[in-house]
Design an enzyme around this catalytic site. Structure first.
Site, short mmCIF file in Angstrom:
data_model
loop_
_atom_site.label_atom_id
_atom_site.label_comp_id
_atom_site.label_asym_id
_atom_site.label_seq_id
_atom_site.Cartn_x
_atom_site.Cartn_y
_atom_site.Cartn_z
N HIS A 189 114.63 1.53 60.65
CA HIS A 189 115.17 0.16 60.61
C HIS A 189 115.21 -0.41 62.02
CE1 HIS A 189 117.16 -0.19 56.41
NE2 HIS A 189 116.07 0.55 56.37
N TYR A 235 125.53 -6.75 56.79
CA TYR A 235 126.98 -6.66 57.03
C TYR A 235 127.52 -8.07 56.82
CZ TYR A 235 126.47 -2.06 59.29
OH TYR A 235 126.22 -0.74 59.56
N PRO A 238 133.96 3.28 59.36
CA PRO A 238 132.51 3.41 59.15
C PRO A 238 131.68 2.19 59.52
CG PRO A 238 133.64 3.10 57.06
CD PRO A 238 134.70 3.24 58.11
N LYS A 296 129.03 5.27 63.09
CA LYS A 296 129.06 6.20 64.22
C LYS A 296 129.53 7.62 63.89
CE LYS A 296 127.36 3.63 67.23
NZ LYS A 296 125.95 3.87 67.12
N TYR A 330 124.90 -0.15 68.54
CA TYR A 330 124.54 0.30 67.19
C TYR A 330 123.47 1.39 67.23
CZ TYR A 330 124.10 -0.07 62.13
OH TYR A 330 124.11 0.21 60.78
C1 PHB Z 1 125.94 3.86 54.33
O1 PHB Z 1 124.75 3.71 54.06
O2 PHB Z 1 126.68 4.55 53.62
C2 PHB Z 1 126.51 3.15 55.51
C3 PHB Z 1 125.67 2.43 56.34
C4 PHB Z 1 126.19 1.76 57.43
C5 PHB Z 1 127.54 1.84 57.69
C6 PHB Z 1 128.38 2.58 56.89
C7 PHB Z 1 127.87 3.24 55.77
O3 PHB Z 1 128.03 1.15 58.76
#
Ligand code: PHB
Ligand code: APR
Length: 391
Positions: free
Chosen positions: A72, A200, A292, A296, A384
């Protein structure tokens, strides 16, 4: 039994440490309180930084990840009804790899089995002893029989609720904690992801995240109340709520289906300092947790393990304790950086009941700044995609 390193916990931290130590010719055993199936049943995050991919490669367990992981080059931020892309590749020249933590764990378990390395599953009453002195041991019971492992070092890789940190005298430890006033309700489903990149979303109804495990398996989350019960959320209710928190194009594209896993996770920030107590060294969730939002958790854990494996290899091969002596300090610098990023991104994207309308305006202004300032988007992208391991 006698080994050089006794590892407590067979999550990603313990398993990766075992694999890296094996490559370095250091012998180790892992003691885990649960069964292998139980460990594999836990659904966790799925975004890997380069550091994590490199360490898995060094450990010789990256074949499937390199073949099946999704590269990605950016993420999308959704707010005010529109999406804005943060282009990691253009801003940093780096990318992340989407590959589930469960699959990382499975690959590490298979490699361990193939190399005939010992993992003791379903060990009861695991406890570290004598780590202040020169002859530490780990005791446990298996099928009612008591066992003792004599070792040089104990690696506490047993997660947030583990026994390792809990065995340290409280006066030797300083902890820092923040509990967030909401959780994440997550759903895994065999449906194609709504969009090729993660979304997000900051929405007045609360945060939402669109993630994936593959082009046919999606992982979605919505911010929920800590009082919510997972049983009270039907699949339909989840999909309706998710749709409401997305921009119109995403809401219309979303493919729904039956959930194959659904759970609620609380959000917290936690750090324990230091991470070394004589011959006991903590790594991963045993020493720290992040909310989450910044993806990280696993990456911090693997970075700890990278430093720890090097330090232990150096101890045996070069008779140098330099790596062990600086272990805690090196890890903690990276950890606090990730704590800051995860705290900031969480604060920016979630609905905080107590901050009211002023707080929402501040979020909107910051999001506007973030997507219109190259300096601000670069800072997000850099944090990130993650930093290389120093030294
Ligand atoms: C996930 O795919 O479970 C996931 C991805 C990004 C995040 C948290 C969880 O920031
Ligand atoms: N004795 C033996 N094993 C234990 C004990 C104990 N007393 N307590 C816990 N364990 C085991 C757990 O059953 C679990 O399998 O230790 C393991 C810890 O694994 P994780 O909690 O997954 O922690 P870690 O390996 O550090 O993984 C890093 O990254 O994405 C994040 O939080 C996420 O788990 C993830 C973490």
């Amino acid at each position: 039994m006698r080994v050089q390193v006794a590892i407590i916990g067979a999550g990603p931290s313990g398993l990766l440490l075992g694999a890296l130590l094996h490559k370095a010719g250091v012998d180790a055993v892992i003691v885990e309180q649960r069964s292998a199936d139980y460990v594999l049943g836990r659904i966790r995050a799925g975004v890997l930084e380069k550091v994590t991919v490199d360490l898995l490669q060094e450990a010789g367990v990256a074949d499937r990840l390199l073949a099946e992981g999704l590269v990605h080059d950016g993420i999308e931020l959704s707010f005010g009804g529109a999406r804005h892309r943060i282009d990691f590749e253009a801003l940093t020249g780096k990318h992340v790899t989407v590959y589930g933590q469960t699959e990382v764990t499975r690959d590490l378990m298979h490699a361990r089995e193939a190399a005939c390395l010992q993992t003791i599953y379903e060990a009861a009453d695991v406890a570290p002893h004598g780590f202040d002195g020169t002859h530490p041991t780990v005791t446990y019971r298996k099928d009612g029989v008591a066992h003792t492992i004599a070792c040089d070092f104990i690696a506490g890789c047993d997660g947030y609720h583990g026994i390792s940190r809990a065995s340290v005298p409280p006066a030797s430890l300083k902890t820092y904690e923040r509990i967030y006033p909401f959780g994440w309700l997550g759903v895994l489903s065999d449906t194609p992801p709504v969009s090729p990149e993660l979304i997000y979303s900051n929405h007045e109804r609360g945060f939402a995240l669109c993630s994936m495990r593959s082009m046919t398996r999606s992982r979605y989350y919505v911010q929920c109340s800590l009082d919510d019960k997972v049983e009270a959320w039907s699949d339909d209710a989840f999909w309706d709520e998710l749709r409401r928190r997305l921009d119109r194009a995403a809401a219309e594209t979303l493919v729904t289906g039956p959930s194959i896993e659904k759970s609620i996770a609380p959000l917290g920030s936690f750090v324990a300092e230091p991470m070394r107590f004589g011959r006991l060294l903590l790594a991963g969730d045993a020493a720290h947790r992040v909310p989450p939002t910044g993806a990280k958790g696993l990456n911090l854990a693997t970075a700890d393990v990278g430093y720890l494996a090097r330090a232990l290899a150096e101890h045996y091969a070069e008779r140098s304790d330099a790596g062990l002596d600086t272990y805690s300090q090196r890890c903690l610098r990276r950890i606090w950086r990730a704590e800051r990023f995860s705290w900031w991104f969480t604060g920016l994207m979630h609905r905080f009941p107590e901050t009211g309308e002023f707080g929402r305006k501040m979020q909107a202004a910051e999001l506007d700044y973030l997507v219109n300032s190259t300096a601000a988007s670069t800072a997000l992208a850099e944090n990130y995609v993650g930093l290389p391991l120093e030294g």
